[in-house]
Each structure stands twice: as structure tokens, then as C-alpha cells.
Design an enzyme around this catalytic site. Structure first.
Site, mmCIF file in Angstrom:
data_model
loop_
_atom_site.group_PDB
_atom_site.id
_atom_site.type_symbol
_atom_site.label_atom_id
_atom_site.label_comp_id
_atom_site.label_asym_id
_atom_site.label_seq_id
_atom_site.Cartn_x
_atom_site.Cartn_y
_atom_site.Cartn_z
ATOM 1 N N LYS A 394 0.848 -1.192 0.000
ATOM 2 C CA LYS A 394 0.000 0.000 0.000
ATOM 3 C C LYS A 394 0.878 1.234 0.000
ATOM 4 O O LYS A 394 1.843 1.319 0.769
ATOM 5 C CB LYS A 394 -0.888 -0.004 1.253
ATOM 6 C CG LYS A 394 -1.518 1.350 1.597
ATOM 7 C CD LYS A 394 -2.102 1.360 2.999
ATOM 8 C CE LYS A 394 -2.489 2.767 3.419
ATOM 9 N NZ LYS A 394 -3.085 2.812 4.774
ATOM 10 N N TRP A 494 -9.207 0.294 0.729
ATOM 11 C CA TRP A 494 -10.351 0.884 1.437
ATOM 12 C C TRP A 494 -9.951 1.937 2.464
ATOM 13 O O TRP A 494 -10.641 2.121 3.465
ATOM 14 C CB TRP A 494 -11.210 -0.207 2.088
ATOM 15 C CG TRP A 494 -11.676 -1.227 1.113
ATOM 16 C CD1 TRP A 494 -12.586 -1.052 0.115
ATOM 17 C CD2 TRP A 494 -11.233 -2.584 1.018
ATOM 18 N NE1 TRP A 494 -12.737 -2.218 -0.603
ATOM 19 C CE2 TRP A 494 -11.916 -3.175 -0.068
ATOM 20 C CE3 TRP A 494 -10.337 -3.354 1.739
ATOM 21 C CZ2 TRP A 494 -11.733 -4.491 -0.453
ATOM 22 C CZ3 TRP A 494 -10.141 -4.678 1.355
ATOM 23 C CH2 TRP A 494 -10.839 -5.227 0.284
ATOM 24 N N HIS A 495 -8.865 2.621 2.221
ATOM 25 C CA HIS A 495 -8.425 3.671 3.147
ATOM 26 C C HIS A 495 -8.573 5.054 2.518
ATOM 27 O O HIS A 495 -7.803 5.959 2.803
ATOM 28 C CB HIS A 495 -6.969 3.421 3.570
ATOM 29 C CG HIS A 495 -6.772 2.132 4.300
ATOM 30 N ND1 HIS A 495 -5.526 1.586 4.522
ATOM 31 C CD2 HIS A 495 -7.662 1.269 4.859
ATOM 32 C CE1 HIS A 495 -5.652 0.439 5.181
ATOM 33 N NE2 HIS A 495 -6.943 0.223 5.391
ATOM 34 N N TYR A 496 -9.558 5.219 1.667
ATOM 35 C CA TYR A 496 -9.772 6.504 1.008
ATOM 36 C C TYR A 496 -10.179 7.578 2.026
ATOM 37 O O TYR A 496 -10.757 7.288 3.069
ATOM 38 C CB TYR A 496 -10.817 6.382 -0.105
ATOM 39 C CG TYR A 496 -12.111 5.711 0.298
ATOM 40 C CD1 TYR A 496 -13.166 6.444 0.820
ATOM 41 C CD2 TYR A 496 -12.284 4.333 0.162
ATOM 42 C CE1 TYR A 496 -14.353 5.841 1.188
ATOM 43 C CE2 TYR A 496 -13.460 3.704 0.529
ATOM 44 C CZ TYR A 496 -14.495 4.475 1.043
ATOM 45 O OH TYR A 496 -15.664 3.865 1.411
#
Length: 561
Positions: A394, A494-496
């Protein structure tokens, strides 16, 4: 053959792992203050109205309720009694469930990356991979937070939801592989964010049961808190606050039957509406309420309360790239347990499972369109055998930024969001470096026993490239060029975040600039995703701001639980 290939790893593209286990759902707590919105009053009055009972909203509500009357409006249902939420063995089935009452709501960014947002009490803590790790000391300083209160708030959260994981053989090998690949030093088990390799916390206990932000509601005063489920906020109400500044006065919401309710702030100093609806939901609700770019709002017929062009700007999603590793031997079920934190700006993590759940729902949709519905009532497809795991990297702080705008006036529909993945060349360089690290990990002795002897690392990359499904343009060299692999085959972790950033839309106390009695407290205010995984810090922020708001409002010595 092509159909089977696409089925095999749509789920890998969203970590949709399915496990053979039939645990019972965790026994729900006896929250007398939680009820369905349809059973709520048509009109009510409160000191605080919190829109969103998610990762930040639950600890915020629990804290404020110790001194004030608090209403929480949560558009989703309860996490309790749902074994797919409570149990490690089946948690990712939620991501393949496209029914209207699912704990997740799928969306596809305009960049063509399939994504999901939470729709359940407890928010993203109910549907994620359970990794718990604090923000770095540097990030805390950048946020401008009080260090002592930050640490107290983390501990308050951790007493209820986090613990040390028990490593399985795969993650032990991953840990050693990261160290041999140069991601040093070894920092052991810690919640702290430190360069090198570490074992982080987990929100799954030793029985494989998940703890969520909803569990933090146990600290609430049940006589001062009301949580309404299936309560979808339609818009924030405003009145003239004097001095030409609009003032939030309440929220209009609908229940699951379509009935309209109104919740108002009590007419006393300090009462506020607090939006904690997430990086998509918070800017969306502000715009629907008339706070946003005037031209855009006017094009949809929305009356402009405040021309605020920065609402919906600065959207960012940390891109994820992965390699699939089929294993010749069984691999135990686990969530994320170990992470490698590189100073150059990427993190390496892993998930394992016995099967991948294949889901075609994103494979056939083009452009930024919503995926079509499957024939199954649950929106799920068949299970295809897979034995092994995924190793992912990531980007810690992508430089690429995007924006969000409304598609229509329906708050239940997703807004349109563009993240502009890899527009900045530095993001591509960082991704390639992370992928090179994964390659070195796979070549270590420790990880060799989890690889088929006839498959080279290059073979695994080619396999992964052939299986990953998204809606982005593909190039002929996306399996041979790591640069193209990163850009073509990117996925979300999913860390927007972004859309209501501090200094742009809210001040450092999270008050909306230019508006009175309105705050936004959630990940939409972030300019970066804190820590390796943000859930710890978002829960901490809810507690932290609950304490801060009480301090600002209450006079004298008050004990805050």
C-alpha cells in the site's frame, strides 16, 4: 475458461476471502438505546445530532452522552447477530453481498477501481481485515493534536477492541521474509507506528470474534443516548445565525419505510450537528444540504447555503497492488497480523484463507458504472478452490489527488468520485519499490515452503495479472513491467479519505468554516491515511473530540469517562 478466470480473482481484487467455518455470531450487547428509525418520533430535540454511527461516530456518541443528550442517525443496521461481521471465518462475505441491507455498499470510482463503503453501526470496523495500529508520532504532530489526550484516547479504545494476535505459520514466515528483504529493524508486537517490521494489533479476539466501534457504545449513558438504525439523513437544516452566518439547526432523515422525520438541536449554546458519515458520505451530505461549490449545487437545483468550493476536493485513495501465492500446503485462516513499514513510503501486509469467493459483479461493468446484480439473492457467486494467500503493498501517502461530486439528489446513491491514481510519477516509483520488496520476500527461504517449486516469482506476477479484475485500461506489458502493473492493476485497500479536509473545509476543531453549530469528524477531514491502517486513529479521533467538545462546553471540573 475466460469466465472461470475472471471469477477466480475478482475477490482477490477486493480481498474477498471465504473460509470454511461455521462459528456462531457473537452475543449482542443489551443496548436499550438502539432502535429502528421507524420506531422513532416524527420530531425530536437534542444537544447533539451525530450523522453516522461508524468508526468515529460511535466513540464520539458514547463520550458526549456522558454529559449531553445525543442522537445518532445510522443509515445501516446492527452488526450484532450477523455472523459475517462477527466471525473471522466469514467476514469477507459482506463484500460480495449487494443487497440493499448489506453492511457494505459497493461503488466504482471514475478511475475504474471497485470499492466499498460501510453501511452498518460500527462502520468500517465491522467489515475490514481487523488490523489495529496507531498513527505515527509525526502524523499526530501534523494533525496538531494534544499528544497526551491522543494516547489516553487510544488506550480507551484499545481496552475494548484491540489485542495481540496469535501468529500462524504463514505470518511468521512473512515476518522473517520481510526482515531478510531489508524491512528492518524488528519491532516485535506494538500498536505504535515504527519503521521496520512489526506485529500489530487485531480487533479479532482469540476465538475469531470481531470487536468493533459499536462495542464502544458500552461506555455511553443509556439515558442520554438514542441510536436510530436505518435512518438516512436527507439534509442538514439551517437558520440565520446572525452576522450573515448560517447556523445548523437540525437534520431531516428518512426511515426504512420512507417516512420523514425531523431532529432539531435544542435552543441552547453549544448544541451542534456533527457529521461523521465517512469520506464519501460527509461531503455528499454537506453538498445535499447546500454547503459546497455553488456552480455544482446550482446545476442540481440545490439552494446554496454557503459557497464552499473545497467540499469534495482533495479526495485520495491509497492504491494497493498484490501478488497471489497459491500454496502447495494448507494455509490457516488469518486476518492482517504483520506489517512491514518502509521509510520510503509503502507498507507490506498479507491475508490468507482456504478459498477465494468469486464474484462476477464487477467484472462486466465498464467505465465507472455500477456493477450489475448477480442472480443470487445474496448477490454472491460460487466458491472456487484456492489454497494460499495474498501479499500486498500500500502506498502510505499518495501524492495524486482527486475530487467528488453529486450524481443526483438521492442520499442513498453513491456520489461520483475520482481518485486520479498514479497521476503523480512519484506514486508509481513508490509502488514499484514496494513490489520489488514483495518479490524479495517471496524469494526468501521462509516463504519458499508456501510456493509451488515450479512457479517463479515472475510466474506469480503473471498469474496475478491475469486474475485481477478492475475496470481500468490494460496494456500488453502489464505483467512484465512493474510500472504498468501498478497503474493497470491497482486496487483499493479501502483507506480513502478527504473531501472535508482540515484547513480547507473545517478548522482544527473540526468546525465547518463559514457555518455555525456544524462539525465534521471522520476520515473525510484527513489529508493522509494515518498509520498503516486508519481504523485505530479514526476511533481515537471520535473519543478525542468527544472529550475536547466537553471541555470546551462544560464549566468547572468534570470527570470525563
Amino acid at each position: 475458461m475466460e469466465l472461470a478466470r475472471q471469477r477466480f480473482l475478482f475477490a482477490a481484487s477486493v480481498f474477498v476471502l471465504c473460509f470454511h467455518s461455521f462459528c456462531q455470531a457473537k452475543k449482542p450487547p443489551s443496548y436499550t438505546f438502539v432502535k429502528h428509525a421507524a420506531d422513532g418520533p416524527t420530531v425530536s430535540y437534542h444537544d447533539y445530532i451525530i450523522v453516522g454511527g461508524g468508526t468515529a461516530g460511535c466513540p464520539l456518541a458514547a463520550t458526549l452522552s456522558r454529559s449531553f443528550d445525543v442522537l445518532v442517525l445510522e443509515r445501516g443496521g446492527s452488526p450484532y447477530g450477523n455472523s459475517n461481521i462477527s466471525n473471522l471465518a466469514t467476514f469477507v462475505r459482506n463484500l460480495a453481498d449487494l443487497t440493499p441491507t448489506s453492511p457494505t455498499q459497493r461503488f466504482v470510482s471514475e478511475d475504474g477501481v471497485i470499492n466499498a463503503r460501510a453501511r452498518v453501526l460500527g462502520g468500517g470496523t465491522c467489515i475490514n481485515a481487523g488490523f489495529y495500529s496507531r498513527a505515527s508520532a509525526r502524523e499526530v504532530r501534523e494533525m496538531g493534536w494534544d499528544v497526551e489526550l491522543v494516547n489516553r484516547s487510544y488506550r480507551w479504545v484499545e481496552e475494548e477492541v484491540a489485542s495481540e494476535p496469535q501468529l500462524i505459520q504463514w505470518t511468521s514466515a512473512l515476518k522473517e521474509g520481510l526482515l531478510h528483504a531489508g524491512v528492518t529493524p524488528y519491532n516485535g508486537f506494538t500498536y505504535d507506528h515504527l519503521y521496520g517490521t512489526k506485529i500489530g494489533g487485531t480487533t479479532f479476539d482469540r476465538h475469531g470474534h470481531r470487536h468493533t466501534a459499536a462495542d464502544l457504545l458500552k461506555y455511553a449513558d443509556p439515558n442520554r443516548l438514542t441510536v436510530l438504525l436505518r435512518a438516512t439523513a436527507q439534509r442538514i437544516l439551517f437558520r440565520d445565525g446572525g452576522r450573515q452566518r448560517p447556523r445548523a439547526s437540525g437534520v431531516v432523515y428518512k426511515d426504512e419505510k420512507g417516512n420523514v422525520h425531523e431532529a432539531y438541536l435544542k435552543d441552547c449554546p453549544g448544541s451542534e450537528v456533527i457529521v461523521s458519515a465517512g469520506a464519501l458520505g460527509s461531503p455528499q451530505l454537506l453538498m445535499l444540504s447546500g454547503v459546497g461549490p455553488a456552480d455544482h449545487l446550482g446545476s442540481l437545483g440545490i439552494e446554496v447555503v454557503l459557497d464552499q468550493p473545497m467540499v469534495g476536493q482533495g479526495m485520495s485513495d491509497n492504491p494497493m497492488s498484490l501478488i497471489v501465492i497459491p500454496s502447495p500446503q494448507p494455509v490457516e485462516i488469518t486476518s492482517v497480523q504483520v506489517v512491514g513499514i518502509a521509510p520510503s513510503g509503502y507498507y507490506v501486509e498479507s491475508l490468507t484463507g482456504l478459498n477465494l469467493r468469486a464474484d462476477l459483479l464487477g467484472a462486466s461493468s465498464g467505465g465507472g458504472a455500477e456493477p450489475s446484480r448477480a442472480s443470487s439473492e445474496q448477490g454472491n457467486e460460487e466458491i472456487y478452490p484456492f489454497q494460499g494467500g495474498l501479499i500486498v503493498e500500500k502506498l502510505a501517502r499518495p501524492l495524486s489527488r482527486g475530487h467528488l461530486h453529486l450524481k443526483n439528489l438521492n442520499p442513498e446513491d453513491n456520489p461520483a468520485v475520482t481518485f486520479n491514481y498514479f497521476v503523480e510519477p512519484e506514486d508509481v516509483r513508490t509502488c514499484v519499490e514496494g513490489m520489488e520488496t514483495i518479490k524479495r520476500v517471496l524469494e526468501t527461504k521462509e516463504m519458499s515452503e508456501f510456493r509451488n517449486s515450479n512457479q517463479s516469482v515472475e510466474d506469480l506476477i503473471t498469474l496475478s495479472a491475469s486474475l485481477i479484475v478492475n475496470n481500468r485500461t490494460r496494456h500488453d506489458d502489464d505483467s512484465t513491467s512493474l510500472e504498468q502493473y501498478c497503474k493497470d492493476l491497482t486496487m483499493t485497500i479501502w483507506h480513502y479519505h478527504g473531501g472535508c479536509q482540515v484547513g480547507q473545509v473545517v478548522d482544527h476543531d473540526y468546525r465547518v468554516l463559514g457555518v455555525d453549530a456544524l462539525r465534521v469528524i471522520d476520515g473525510s477531514t484527513f489529508t493522509f491515511s494515518p498509520g498503516t491502517n486508519p481504523q485505530a486513529t479514526v476511533m481515537m479521533l471520535g473519543r478525542y473530540m468527544g472529550v475536547q467538545i466537553q471541555k470546551q462546553r462544560l464549566v468547572g471540573d468534570v470527570e470525563i469517562m
